[in-house]
Design a protein around this motif. Structure first.
Motif, PDB file in Angstrom:
ATOM      1  N   VAL A  54     -33.749 -18.010  38.481  1.00 16.06           N
ATOM      2  CA  VAL A  54     -34.465 -18.591  37.694  1.00 16.06           C
ATOM      3  C   VAL A  54     -33.917 -18.471  36.507  1.00 16.06           C
ATOM      4  O   VAL A  54     -33.480 -17.321  35.963  1.00 16.06           O
ATOM      5  N   VAL A  55     -34.138 -19.626  35.536  1.00 15.08           N
ATOM      6  CA  VAL A  55     -33.298 -19.551  34.174  1.00 15.08           C
ATOM      7  C   VAL A  55     -34.427 -19.789  33.174  1.00 15.08           C
ATOM      8  O   VAL A  55     -35.301 -20.768  33.295  1.00 15.08           O
ATOM      9  N   SER A  56     -34.378 -18.967  32.153  1.00 13.16           N
ATOM     10  CA  SER A  56     -35.327 -18.937  30.907  1.00 13.16           C
ATOM     11  C   SER A  56     -34.680 -19.522  29.720  1.00 13.16           C
ATOM     12  O   SER A  56     -33.482 -19.022  29.349  1.00 13.16           O
ATOM     13  N   VAL A  57     -35.143 -20.608  29.280  1.00 12.63           N
ATOM     14  CA  VAL A  57     -34.458 -21.416  28.063  1.00 12.63           C
ATOM     15  C   VAL A  57     -35.247 -21.446  27.067  1.00 12.63           C
ATOM     16  O   VAL A  57     -36.361 -21.911  27.042  1.00 12.63           O
ATOM     17  N   SER A  58     -34.760 -20.889  25.643  1.00 13.19           N
ATOM     18  CA  SER A  58     -35.425 -21.240  24.611  1.00 13.19           C
ATOM     19  C   SER A  58     -34.540 -22.043  23.633  1.00 13.19           C
ATOM     20  O   SER A  58     -33.417 -21.767  23.475  1.00 13.19           O
ATOM     21  N   VAL A  59     -35.196 -23.282  23.074  1.00  8.58           N
ATOM     22  CA  VAL A  59     -34.169 -24.103  22.335  1.00  8.58           C
ATOM     23  C   VAL A  59     -35.060 -24.567  21.005  1.00  8.58           C
ATOM     24  O   VAL A  59     -36.306 -24.921  21.178  1.00  8.58           O
ATOM     25  N   GLU A  60     -34.456 -24.607  19.884  1.00  3.72           N
ATOM     26  CA  GLU A  60     -35.122 -25.085  18.825  1.00  3.72           C
ATOM     27  C   GLU A  60     -34.293 -26.060  17.699  1.00  3.72           C
ATOM     28  O   GLU A  60     -33.088 -25.399  17.597  1.00  3.72           O
ATOM     29  N   ILE A  61     -34.771 -27.163  17.550  1.00  2.00           N
ATOM     30  CA  ILE A  61     -34.088 -27.778  16.431  1.00  2.00           C
ATOM     31  C   ILE A  61     -34.950 -27.834  15.147  1.00  2.00           C
ATOM     32  O   ILE A  61     -35.689 -28.629  14.932  1.00  2.00           O
ATOM     33  N   CYS A  62     -34.942 -26.613  14.421  1.00  2.00           N
ATOM     34  CA  CYS A  62     -35.808 -26.568  13.438  1.00  2.00           C
ATOM     35  C   CYS A  62     -35.710 -27.516  12.329  1.00  2.00           C
ATOM     36  O   CYS A  62     -36.456 -27.858  11.534  1.00  2.00           O
ATOM     37  N   SER A  63     -34.289 -28.038  12.101  1.00  3.27           N
ATOM     38  CA  SER A  63     -33.981 -28.893  11.252  1.00  3.27           C
ATOM     39  C   SER A  63     -35.034 -30.439  11.431  1.00  3.27           C
ATOM     40  O   SER A  63     -34.789 -31.329  10.461  1.00  3.27           O
ATOM     41  N   LEU A  84     -39.384 -21.788   1.319  1.00  2.00           N
ATOM     42  CA  LEU A  84     -39.041 -20.611   2.255  1.00  2.00           C
ATOM     43  C   LEU A  84     -38.470 -20.939   3.668  1.00  2.00           C
ATOM     44  O   LEU A  84     -37.348 -20.228   4.120  1.00  2.00           O
ATOM     45  N   SER A  85     -39.082 -21.839   4.334  1.00  2.00           N
ATOM     46  CA  SER A  85     -38.563 -22.425   5.499  1.00  2.00           C
ATOM     47  C   SER A  85     -37.236 -22.958   5.303  1.00  2.00           C
ATOM     48  O   SER A  85     -36.443 -22.769   6.224  1.00  2.00           O
ATOM     49  N   ASN A  86     -36.989 -23.664   4.301  1.00  2.06           N
ATOM     50  CA  ASN A  86     -35.681 -24.497   4.335  1.00  2.06           C
ATOM     51  C   ASN A  86     -34.605 -23.360   3.906  1.00  2.06           C
ATOM     52  O   ASN A  86     -33.405 -23.587   3.999  1.00  2.06           O
ATOM     53  N   ALA A  87     -34.761 -22.213   3.416  1.00  4.24           N
ATOM     54  CA  ALA A  87     -33.929 -21.191   3.193  1.00  4.24           C
ATOM     55  C   ALA A  87     -33.515 -20.113   4.294  1.00  4.24           C
ATOM     56  O   ALA A  87     -32.695 -19.446   4.570  1.00  4.24           O
ATOM     57  N   LEU A  88     -34.297 -20.137   5.374  1.00  2.00           N
ATOM     58  CA  LEU A  88     -34.499 -19.533   6.457  1.00  2.00           C
ATOM     59  C   LEU A  88     -34.114 -19.932   7.751  1.00  2.00           C
ATOM     60  O   LEU A  88     -33.456 -19.217   8.740  1.00  2.00           O
ATOM     61  N   PHE A  89     -34.332 -21.326   8.315  1.00  2.00           N
ATOM     62  CA  PHE A  89     -34.514 -21.483   9.493  1.00  2.00           C
ATOM     63  C   PHE A  89     -33.211 -22.398   9.884  1.00  2.00           C
ATOM     64  O   PHE A  89     -32.733 -23.176   8.833  1.00  2.00           O
ATOM     65  N   GLY A  90     -32.591 -22.294  11.111  1.00  2.00           N
ATOM     66  CA  GLY A  90     -31.458 -22.988  11.618  1.00  2.00           C
ATOM     67  C   GLY A  90     -31.768 -23.391  12.952  1.00  2.00           C
ATOM     68  O   GLY A  90     -32.942 -22.980  13.420  1.00  2.00           O
ATOM     69  N   ASP A  91     -30.723 -24.009  13.686  1.00  5.45           N
ATOM     70  CA  ASP A  91     -30.869 -24.656  14.978  1.00  5.45           C
ATOM     71  C   ASP A  91     -30.202 -23.607  16.193  1.00  5.45           C
ATOM     72  O   ASP A  91     -28.872 -23.178  15.791  1.00  5.45           O
ATOM     73  N   GLY A  92     -30.545 -23.597  17.235  1.00  9.78           N
ATOM     74  CA  GLY A  92     -29.834 -22.996  18.314  1.00  9.78           C
ATOM     75  C   GLY A  92     -30.582 -22.907  19.603  1.00  9.78           C
ATOM     76  O   GLY A  92     -31.452 -23.301  19.765  1.00  9.78           O
ATOM     77  N   ALA A  93     -29.967 -22.245  20.650  1.00  8.94           N
ATOM     78  CA  ALA A  93     -30.479 -22.312  21.983  1.00  8.94           C
ATOM     79  C   ALA A  93     -29.950 -21.018  22.628  1.00  8.94           C
ATOM     80  O   ALA A  93     -28.773 -20.509  22.290  1.00  8.94           O
ATOM     81  N   ALA A  94     -30.784 -20.396  23.757  1.00  8.64           N
ATOM     82  CA  ALA A  94     -30.333 -19.204  24.478  1.00  8.64           C
ATOM     83  C   ALA A  94     -30.962 -19.523  25.869  1.00  8.64           C
ATOM     84  O   ALA A  94     -31.901 -20.203  26.045  1.00  8.64           O
ATOM     85  N   ALA A  95     -30.280 -18.953  27.012  1.00 12.45           N
ATOM     86  CA  ALA A  95     -30.602 -18.900  28.226  1.00 12.45           C
ATOM     87  C   ALA A  95     -30.328 -17.779  28.865  1.00 12.45           C
ATOM     88  O   ALA A  95     -29.206 -16.977  28.454  1.00 12.45           O
TER      89      ALA A  95
END
Length: 349
Positions: free
Chosen positions: A165-174, A187-198
């Motif tokens: 089973v694969v667990s995936v988290s992905v966010e495109i905060c932009s 604050l959000s614009n200074a802090l958040f970025g995009d990425g994914a992990a599995a």
């Protein structure tokens, strides 16, 4: 069926484009110079100059694209980029342990930075070529802490189906970018970025073991950290009280988790904390009593990637593993966010 579940591999992915904090601040000030107040400019200076973050990654061709896209273009970009990053993360994680996509029995995917129906899992499964009978689950709205509930669901599926089973988290905060003189947005614009992990879960005694998990929800504090809809678009809402609220919830969930296994803070060899921002990391550290020397992985990920929301805690776990989680050593994976919520997993090398 073997009752022990292990994470055989982790893979983390970011988009190609990285932007350092000074460049990001200059772009925002240039594009929004007509609407920013003196107070807003001062807040941008203070937040983007903070030394805890050096750069972040964004799933766009050029940074200016974030400022000009329409709502329809934004959800199209969210879909395309989230599927692409999730696919890359899954393939890399499977490749690390020599597993083919046709061997995957289930895929659990969480996100909070966009909504489509059917969910992202359907798109990712199609791109990967998963079997038609593979179980697909989408978790939407868990915020920055979403990787841990995802892992709980993935573990439950594995205990039912066996195999992989694969667990995936992905966010495109932009894709949730908004700008104004509001402190939450700056604050959000200074802090958040995009990425994914599995993460690949299996029953082989290889990798690190998922021993137990715990969660805590404080719904009466929901307004302290959430997305709100304004004119049909997501706007991040962050309270200045957040460090105080998160520190309490995080300490309680860690106390629950360790207490069940008669463990103390001193028994934990590795701490993987979500990079919620410098003030939140410090508040959680102090409330739980974690030695600063054990937060090197969290600090490194915050510096190099910022806060990517839910995948971020996997980046921290990956950093810890790269430097060796000794056989039998305890590790706590701790994430917090919308809900208000805090979630933790007890891991063993």
């Amino acid at each position: 069926m073997n009752s022990n579940v292990f994470v055989g591999s982790i893979a983390t992915v970011v988009p190609p484009l990285s932007v350092d904090q000074q460049e990001a601040a200059a772009l925002i000030k240039s594009h929004f110079k007509e609407t920013l107040t003196a107070r807003g400019l001062g807040l941008i200076r203070a937040t983007f100059n903070h030394p805890s973050i050096k750069k972040r990654y964004f799933a766009v061709d050029t940074p200016a694209q974030i400022f000009t896209e329409t709502p329809d273009e934004r959800i199209e970009r969210f879909t395309e980029q989230a599927v692409r990053l999730a696919e890359q993360a899954v393939l890399r994680a499977l490749d690390k342990v020599g597993v083919g996509v046709r061997e995957v029995n289930g895929l659990v995917l969480n996100t909070c930075t966009g909504y489509i129906c059917p969910g992202l899992s359907s798109y990712v499964a199609e791109r990967l070529g998963l079997r038609c009978d593979a179980r697909l689950y989408d978790l939407v709205g868990s915020g920055c802490g979403g990787a841990v509930p995802n892992l709980q669901v993935a573990e439950s599926i594995l205990r039912t189906t066996g195999g992989i089973v694969v667990s995936v988290s992905v966010e495109i905060c932009s894709a949730a970018f908004q700008m104004g003189n509001d402190l939450s947005l700056i604050l959000s614009n200074a802090l958040f970025g995009d990425g994914a992990a599995a993460a690949v879960l299996w029953e082989k005694p290889a990798g690190f073991e998922l021993v137990a998990s715990a969660g805590r929800y404080v719904p009466e504090e929901r307004e302290a950290i959430r997305f709100v809809h304004r004119q049909g678009q997501l706007h991040n809402q962050l309270s200045t009280d957040l460090p105080e609220l998160v520190r309490k919830a995080a300490a309680e969930v860690v106390g629950d988790l360790l207490g069940r296994h008669s463990l103390s803070i001193g028994d934990i060899g590795g701490w993987a904390l979500h990079t919620g921002g410098e003030k939140i990391v410090n508040a959680v550290r102090d409330e739980i009593g974690i030695d600063e020397s054990q937060l090197w992985a969290t600090r490194k990920v915050l510096e190099q990637y910022g806060n990517m929301s839910s995948p971020t805690v996997w980046f921290v776990v990956d950093e810890l593993l790269k430097n060796g989680l000794r056989k039998g050593e305890w590790c706590v994976m701790l994430a917090y966010g919308a809900g208000l919520s805090a979630h933790a997993y007890l891991l063993r090398g």
